[in-house]
Design a protein around this motif. Structure first.
Motif, PDB file in Angstrom:
ATOM      1  N   UNK B 209     -26.206 -66.268   6.650  1.00 44.34           N
ATOM      2  CA  UNK B 209     -26.580 -65.073   5.877  1.00 44.34           C
ATOM      3  C   UNK B 209     -25.923 -63.866   6.592  1.00 44.34           C
ATOM      4  N   UNK B 212     -21.202 -60.913   9.445  1.00 44.65           N
ATOM      5  CA  UNK B 212     -20.017 -60.571  10.425  1.00 44.65           C
ATOM      6  C   UNK B 212     -19.802 -61.985  11.240  1.00 44.65           C
ATOM      7  N   UNK B 213     -20.578 -62.965  11.306  1.00 41.99           N
ATOM      8  CA  UNK B 213     -20.251 -64.379  12.032  1.00 41.99           C
ATOM      9  C   UNK B 213     -19.130 -64.958  11.028  1.00 41.99           C
ATOM     10  N   UNK B 215     -17.052 -63.413   8.820  1.00 42.95           N
ATOM     11  CA  UNK B 215     -15.919 -62.476   9.019  1.00 42.95           C
ATOM     12  C   UNK B 215     -15.179 -63.254  10.255  1.00 42.95           C
ATOM     13  N   UNK B 216     -15.928 -63.722  11.322  1.00 42.49           N
ATOM     14  CA  UNK B 216     -15.052 -63.976  12.393  1.00 42.49           C
ATOM     15  C   UNK B 216     -14.383 -65.454  12.358  1.00 42.49           C
ATOM     16  N   UNK B 251     -22.654 -55.686   2.894  1.00 39.65           N
ATOM     17  CA  UNK B 251     -21.921 -55.224   4.007  1.00 39.65           C
ATOM     18  C   UNK B 251     -22.425 -54.222   4.423  1.00 39.65           C
ATOM     19  N   UNK B 254     -25.345 -54.207   7.066  1.00 37.62           N
ATOM     20  CA  UNK B 254     -25.320 -54.537   8.598  1.00 37.62           C
ATOM     21  C   UNK B 254     -25.542 -53.436   9.599  1.00 37.62           C
TER      22      UNK B 254
END
Lengths: 283, 269
Positions: B209, B212-213, B215-216, B251, B254
């Motif tokens: 969910x 950001x993770x 994206x990494x 986005x 966050x």
């Protein structure tokens, strides 16, 4: 302005060892203070100590917790009961387990109003309706008659926020109140807590592990590691110029979609060894 | 393509409906989902709770049988494959669960948990094989005799990863594997996953969910809502210029660890 919550040199331990090591922090009236740290940092222990709900296995060994000048730790239980839940209230982490599944939402919301504020049933019901309105729940009459499982996670958390504010507390302790929620709902709930806090001029102690949440909702922050305070101060200043190596490491470990290359860096083992030495000298 | 899903649908009985006689009505929880995952690629599957991301992950592993559409694994149609037909493929597709606390048997030692996976597929489950697997996930061989409750959350998740990679799989579905972990532990586990991916050439479906993770870790991402994919593309592009307003909302919601005046008040919801 004087401090509403003033924790001085608080230490606690369990059979396994120290839990809190000389924690001092003070929160002024109407201020939002974050307690930030990873698991084992002691942030929930501090919150529970203020609420007087520490598990029996954890003993406070020294220090004091002043609430508007009165030391909660030396208050007799009868006096403490007058404060807790009334002057000092909690927004819990998990809206699923914090409401009684077998009772209607309205009845649970009215409990405090009837038992603590002494309102009769009709007055309590109309106050409860007003509270659900305040937390932007549509059709509050229908929600009052619902059971917790019939509401979404975000709705349940709104009910718990309404409940926490119902007796006009001076202090609200929010224990990771948005961890279990989706990001879009998290934002709505954060906005609601901030709005209610400003409106009622409530002092807020906000427990979280998420520096992003801290940045958006808290005026000041206390960074904890292993039961000891690492850094304390203005949120904007700390985030812009973290002084302690651990704060910097925590920031570097946080996920950031806007800077994927500079985020999610593991905390170096050497720093953890250094932190262990630092905290063991503090107890 | 290692994984090819075309127009996948998944129906489950609608348990909220009271039925006295006859068949219980169906509820469609995945609707026309198509996606491909190339060998060696990491695909992020993102959505809010109830969006169907976990159901999709489990369907890709053929733990659920699709109600419609076709599912191919390494070119082979497995949409209707029987358990016996799936058995040889099971070694090649694995899953890492969200909560290692409840997905590791509390009554078995770590050695027994890992050994079980190996013996089931007729592989060597000797102490040396176990230590070498533990070594790859950064755990000392001394944990072999430990039980899950004796480990920290981060260590338990490493055991979950060890169990998944023990059989040298091609494809792993990782379902919210860092959501219960502290930020520093989360970073370590993600680092480990990246390393293993590079070493073993793993293909990954990473369900989360947390954008950001994703994206990494992931090159490509699909965004799910109400059982359908509403956006897909290269992760960097989806972040810089999302086409769907829902992706934009996800986005924007966050919270970033920096002061952003007006962020809390701004709303598209």
């Amino acid at each position: 302005m004087s401090a509403v919550i003033d924790i001085r040199d608080l230490s606690a331990r369990s059979a396994a060892g120290p839990i809190l090591r000389g924690v001092s922090l003070s929160v002024k009236a109407g201020e939002a203070m974050a307690l930030v740290g990873e698991s084992g940092a002691g942030k929930s222990t501090i919150a529970k100590a203020v609420l007087g709900i520490l598990p029996p296995a954890i003993k406070i060994t020294s220090g004091s917790i002043l609430f508007e000048g009165t030391d909660l730790l030396s208050l007799p239980p009868s006096k403490l009961r007058e404060l807790l839940g009334v002057r000092i209230a909690l927004i819990p982490q998990d809206p699923q387990t914090s409401l009684n599944p077998s009772r209607r939402v309205g009845d649970q919301l009215m409990d405090g109003l009837r038992l603590r504020a002494g309102l009769d049933k009709a007055k309590a019901a109309s106050k409860a309706l007003g509270l659900l309105n305040d937390v932007h729940i549509r059709e509050p009459e229908r929600v009052m008659a619902r059971y917790p499982h019939e509401l979404s996670g975000g709705m349940r958390q709104r009910v718990l926020i309404a409940q926490a504010f119902s007796l006009n507390p001076h202090v609200i302790i929010a224990d990771e109140p948005t961890t279990a929620l989706d990001v879009t709902v998290q934002k709505q709930v954060l906005r609601l807590i901030r709005e209610m806090q400003r409106e009622h001029k409530t002092t807020l102690l906000f427990v979280t592990h998420d520096l992003g949440v801290v940045a958006q909702i808290c005026d000041r922050m206390t960074v904890l590691y292993g039961g000891a305070v690492m850094e304390q101060g203005d949120t904007a200043e700390i985030l812009a110029k973290p002084q302690h190596a651990y704060t910097r490491a925590l920031l570097a470990a946080s996920p950031r979609y806007d800077r994927p290359e500079q985020s999610l860096k593991p905390v170096p083992d050497e720093l953890i060894a250094e932190l262990q030495r630092e905290i063991s000298s503090r107890c | 393509m290692l994984i090819e899903a075309r127009n996948i649908a998944l129906d489950v009985p609608d348990m909220s409906r009271v039925v006295l006689l006859g068949r219980r009505p169906k509820l469609r929880i995945l609707n026309g989902v198509s996606l491909v995952i190339a060998r060696g690629e990491a695909l992020g599957i993102v959505g809010e709770s109830g969006s169907g991301k976990t159901s999709l992950g489990r369907t890709l592993l053929r733990l659920y049988r699709p109600s419609a559409g076709t599912l191919r694994f390494d070119g082979q149609d497995i949409t209707q494959a029987t358990a016996a037909e799936m058995k040889p493929l099971r070694r090649r597709m694995q899953m890492i669960f969200q909560d290692p606390q409840s997905s590791l048997n509390p009554r078995r030692s770590i050695g027994a948990i890992l050994g079980g996976a190996l013996t089931l597929h007729g592989l060597d489950a000797g102490p040396r094989a176990i230590s070498s697997i533990l070594d790859r996930v950064g755990l000392p061989s001394s944990v072999t005799t430990r039980y899950p409750h004796q480990l920290s959350g981060g260590q338990r998740q490493r055991v979950g990863i060890a169990r998944a990679i023990a059989l040298n799989p091609d494809f792993i579905v990782a379902d919210e594997i860092v959501s219960g972990l502290d930020v520093s532990t989360q970073a370590q586990v993600l680092d480990l996953l990246k390393t293993l991916r590079a070493e073993m050439g793993l293909t990954l479906a990473f369900i989360s969910h947390d954008l950001s993770v994703v994206r990494h870790l992931c090159e490509r991402v699909v965004i799910m809502k109400a059982g359908s994919i509403i956006e897909e593309g290269a992760t960097a592009e989806v972040f810089s210029s999302p086409r769907s307003p829902f992706t934009r909302l996800l986005i924007d919601s966050i919270p970033l660890p920096e002061i952003r005046p007006g962020w809390l008040e701004s709303s598209r919801d």
